[in-house]
Design a protein around this motif. Sequence first.
Motif, mmCIF file in Angstrom:
data_model
loop_
_atom_site.group_PDB
_atom_site.id
_atom_site.type_symbol
_atom_site.label_atom_id
_atom_site.label_comp_id
_atom_site.label_asym_id
_atom_site.label_seq_id
_atom_site.Cartn_x
_atom_site.Cartn_y
_atom_site.Cartn_z
ATOM 1 N N ASP A 145 0.872 -1.167 0.000
ATOM 2 C CA ASP A 145 0.000 0.000 0.000
ATOM 3 C C ASP A 145 0.912 1.221 0.000
ATOM 4 O OD1 ASP A 145 -2.235 1.605 0.137
ATOM 5 O OD2 ASP A 145 -2.627 1.232 2.259
ATOM 6 N N ILE A 146 0.509 2.292 -0.639
ATOM 7 C CA ILE A 146 1.320 3.509 -0.643
ATOM 8 C C ILE A 146 1.144 4.264 0.661
ATOM 9 C CG2 ILE A 146 1.583 5.793 -1.680
ATOM 10 C CD1 ILE A 146 1.120 4.564 -4.381
ATOM 11 N N GLN A 147 -0.100 4.437 1.060
ATOM 12 C CA GLN A 147 -0.425 5.272 2.221
ATOM 13 C C GLN A 147 -0.443 4.438 3.489
ATOM 14 O OE1 GLN A 147 -0.941 8.597 1.454
ATOM 15 N NE2 GLN A 147 -0.753 8.990 3.624
ATOM 16 N N MET A 148 0.653 4.511 4.260
ATOM 17 C CA MET A 148 0.734 3.801 5.531
ATOM 18 C C MET A 148 1.444 4.705 6.531
ATOM 19 S SD MET A 148 1.877 -0.085 4.471
ATOM 20 C CE MET A 148 3.379 0.393 3.629
ATOM 21 N N PRO A 149 1.101 4.580 7.807
ATOM 22 C CA PRO A 149 1.826 5.349 8.814
ATOM 23 C C PRO A 149 3.266 4.840 8.937
ATOM 24 C CG PRO A 149 0.279 3.848 9.857
ATOM 25 C CD PRO A 149 0.050 3.758 8.376
ATOM 26 N N GLY A 150 4.160 5.699 9.362
ATOM 27 C CA GLY A 150 5.557 5.299 9.484
ATOM 28 C C GLY A 150 6.204 5.238 8.120
ATOM 29 N N LEU A 151 6.802 4.110 7.813
ATOM 30 C CA LEU A 151 7.464 3.912 6.529
ATOM 31 C C LEU A 151 6.391 3.740 5.448
ATOM 32 C CD1 LEU A 151 10.487 3.652 5.766
ATOM 33 C CD2 LEU A 151 10.196 1.192 5.871
ATOM 34 N N SER A 152 6.307 4.687 4.531
ATOM 35 C CA SER A 152 5.271 4.653 3.492
ATOM 36 C C SER A 152 5.598 3.619 2.420
ATOM 37 C CB SER A 152 5.143 6.028 2.835
ATOM 38 O OG SER A 152 6.260 6.267 1.982
ATOM 39 N N GLY A 153 4.643 3.381 1.566
ATOM 40 C CA GLY A 153 4.872 2.490 0.433
ATOM 41 C C GLY A 153 5.962 3.004 -0.491
ATOM 42 N N TYR A 154 6.067 4.332 -0.628
ATOM 43 C CA TYR A 154 7.159 4.920 -1.423
ATOM 44 C C TYR A 154 8.508 4.549 -0.807
ATOM 45 C CZ TYR A 154 3.737 8.133 -3.566
ATOM 46 O OH TYR A 154 2.673 8.678 -4.230
ATOM 47 N N ASP A 155 8.602 4.661 0.528
ATOM 48 C CA ASP A 155 9.854 4.325 1.212
ATOM 49 C C ASP A 155 10.192 2.847 1.037
ATOM 50 O OD1 ASP A 155 10.071 6.973 2.185
ATOM 51 O OD2 ASP A 155 8.831 6.477 3.933
ATOM 52 N N VAL A 156 9.177 2.001 1.158
ATOM 53 C CA VAL A 156 9.377 0.568 0.945
ATOM 54 C C VAL A 156 9.876 0.326 -0.476
ATOM 55 C CG1 VAL A 156 8.214 -1.673 0.753
ATOM 56 C CG2 VAL A 156 7.676 -0.153 2.672
ATOM 57 N N LEU A 157 9.224 0.944 -1.452
ATOM 58 C CA LEU A 157 9.597 0.793 -2.856
ATOM 59 C C LEU A 157 11.052 1.205 -3.086
ATOM 60 C CD1 LEU A 157 8.955 0.317 -5.863
ATOM 61 C CD2 LEU A 157 7.905 2.587 -5.901
ATOM 62 N N ARG A 158 11.435 2.369 -2.577
ATOM 63 C CA ARG A 158 12.823 2.846 -2.736
ATOM 64 C C ARG A 158 13.813 1.851 -2.128
ATOM 65 N NH1 ARG A 158 10.625 7.619 -0.823
ATOM 66 N NH2 ARG A 158 10.206 9.115 -2.462
ATOM 67 N N THR A 159 13.533 1.400 -0.919
ATOM 68 C CA THR A 159 14.434 0.469 -0.233
ATOM 69 C C THR A 159 14.571 -0.838 -1.002
ATOM 70 O OG1 THR A 159 13.868 1.420 1.918
ATOM 71 C CG2 THR A 159 14.826 -0.788 1.929
ATOM 72 N N VAL A 160 13.448 -1.390 -1.414
ATOM 73 C CA VAL A 160 13.461 -2.664 -2.140
ATOM 74 C C VAL A 160 14.234 -2.532 -3.444
ATOM 75 C CG1 VAL A 160 11.978 -4.269 -3.422
ATOM 76 C CG2 VAL A 160 11.378 -3.591 -1.085
ATOM 77 N N LYS A 161 13.995 -1.478 -4.190
ATOM 78 C CA LYS A 161 14.676 -1.294 -5.478
ATOM 79 C C LYS A 161 16.170 -1.043 -5.301
ATOM 80 C CE LYS A 161 11.769 -2.022 -8.675
ATOM 81 N NZ LYS A 161 12.010 -3.211 -9.480
ATOM 82 N N GLU A 162 16.554 -0.379 -4.209
ATOM 83 C CA GLU A 162 17.983 -0.169 -3.941
ATOM 84 C C GLU A 162 18.667 -1.479 -3.580
ATOM 85 O OE1 GLU A 162 18.201 2.774 -0.841
ATOM 86 O OE2 GLU A 162 17.508 4.384 -2.175
ATOM 87 N N GLU A 163 17.975 -2.327 -2.840
ATOM 88 C CA GLU A 163 18.576 -3.571 -2.370
ATOM 89 C C GLU A 163 18.473 -4.716 -3.368
ATOM 90 O OE1 GLU A 163 17.480 -4.602 1.628
ATOM 91 O OE2 GLU A 163 17.753 -2.533 2.320
ATOM 92 N N ASN A 164 17.433 -4.701 -4.198
ATOM 93 C CA ASN A 164 17.272 -5.759 -5.201
ATOM 94 C C ASN A 164 16.400 -5.220 -6.338
ATOM 95 O OD1 ASN A 164 16.982 -8.014 -6.739
ATOM 96 N ND2 ASN A 164 16.206 -9.311 -5.109
ATOM 97 N N ALA A 165 17.047 -4.677 -7.335
ATOM 98 C CA ALA A 165 16.335 -4.050 -8.450
ATOM 99 C C ALA A 165 15.462 -5.041 -9.217
ATOM 100 C CB ALA A 165 17.332 -3.386 -9.399
ATOM 101 N N ASP A 166 15.733 -6.341 -9.087
ATOM 102 C CA ASP A 166 14.961 -7.354 -9.813
ATOM 103 C C ASP A 166 13.596 -7.644 -9.197
ATOM 104 O OD1 ASP A 166 17.046 -7.626 -11.603
ATOM 105 O OD2 ASP A 166 17.921 -9.342 -10.567
#
Length: 158
Positions: free
Chosen positions: A54-75
Motif C-alpha cells: 500500500d502507498i499510504q501507511m503510517p511510518g514507513l510509506s509504500g514509497y519508502d518501501v519501494l525505494r528500499t526494495v529497489k535499492e537492495e534488489n532491483a529485480d
Amino acid sequence: MSEKSVLLIDDDESMRRVMEYTLLQAGYRVLTASDGEEGVRLFRQARPPVLITDIQMPGLSGYDVLRTVKEENADTLVIVVTAFGTVEKAVEAMKLGAYDCLTKPFKTEELKTIVEKTYEKKKILSENLLLQTQIKPEIPGIDPGHLCWKLQGCGVKE
C-alpha cells in the motif's frame, strides 16, 4: 525462494486478509506485514520476487518501501496499491520503479491477474537474461546484451 511467493504489506488488516486469502487460493506463498518497517524486515529475510505494498501507511510509506526494495534488489517487481482518485501517487510510484499499480477498490480477479502478469514478466526477464549470456557476437564491439542485433538479423550469429 523457489516457489511463487508474494510479500504483501498493508496496514489495513481487512484489506490485507482479503488479498492474502485471494493469493493463497491462487496458489501463491504469501508473507504479510502490517507496516512498512515489518515489510522491509521480511523482504530482507525472504527476498520474494514480487512485493505488493500500500502507498499510504503510517511510518514507513509504500514509497519508502519501494525505494528500499529497489535499492537492495532491483529485480524485485513491486506492485503498489493506492486509493481511488490518487493517480498522482501511482505515477510517482511508477517513476520510482513500481512495476504496476492497483487502485482501491479492486476485484479479487484484478489482483490475481496483476500478480500472474508480474510473474510472467519475471519469467520473460529470466529467459532474456539467459539468452543474453548465450549470444556470442561475431562483430567486434557489439554487446551480446543487445538482443535486437540478433532478433533484427543484423549479422550476429550464435
